[in-house]
Enzyme design. Structure first.
Site, mmCIF file in Angstrom:
data_model
loop_
_atom_site.group_PDB
_atom_site.id
_atom_site.type_symbol
_atom_site.label_atom_id
_atom_site.label_comp_id
_atom_site.label_asym_id
_atom_site.label_seq_id
_atom_site.Cartn_x
_atom_site.Cartn_y
_atom_site.Cartn_z
ATOM 1 N N ALA A 77 0.813 -1.250 0.140
ATOM 2 C CA ALA A 77 -0.039 0.007 -0.213
ATOM 3 C C ALA A 77 0.602 1.579 -0.347
ATOM 4 O O ALA A 77 2.126 1.763 0.098
ATOM 5 C CB ALA A 77 -1.362 0.304 1.464
ATOM 6 N N CYS A 78 -0.146 2.245 -0.259
ATOM 7 C CA CYS A 78 1.367 3.886 -0.215
ATOM 8 C C CYS A 78 1.384 4.141 0.744
ATOM 9 O O CYS A 78 0.758 3.890 1.817
ATOM 10 C CB CYS A 78 -0.382 4.926 -1.257
ATOM 11 S SG CYS A 78 0.142 4.503 -2.878
ATOM 12 N N PRO A 79 2.596 4.350 0.779
ATOM 13 C CA PRO A 79 3.571 4.986 0.451
ATOM 14 C C PRO A 79 4.682 4.474 -0.708
ATOM 15 O O PRO A 79 5.573 4.405 -0.848
ATOM 16 C CB PRO A 79 3.497 6.362 0.660
ATOM 17 C CG PRO A 79 4.720 6.240 2.298
ATOM 18 C CD PRO A 79 3.122 5.006 2.220
#
Length: 75
Positions: free
Chosen positions: A12-14
């Site tokens: 998942a981000c970042p």
């Protein structure tokens, strides 16, 4: 021109963006980095960042909810 793959599936981000930035730093002009992602946030952020940096970007959906982002380093 060389092609490199960066597997960011399940991240998942970042994280995908940070990994893409670091990987691209070590590549030569003309090289292509193929970033494999399956997270919609990264799908937006990674290409947006690469375009702002002036790189050529193409996106291909390889499966439902999985994409490959092709980033050609231009500078």
């Amino acid at each position: 021109m060389n092609e490199y793959r960066l597997d960011c599936l399940g991240e998942a981000c970042p994280v995908p963006l940070i990994r893409t930035q670091k990987k691209l730093e070590g590549l030569e002009v003309g090289d292509v980095l193929i970033v494999e992602i399956d997270h919609s946030c990264a799908m937006k952020n990674v290409p947006e960042w690469a375009r702002k940096e002036g790189h050529n970007v193409e996106i291909e959906e390889v499966d439902d909810g999985e994409w490959e982002i092709y980033i050609e380093k231009v500078k």
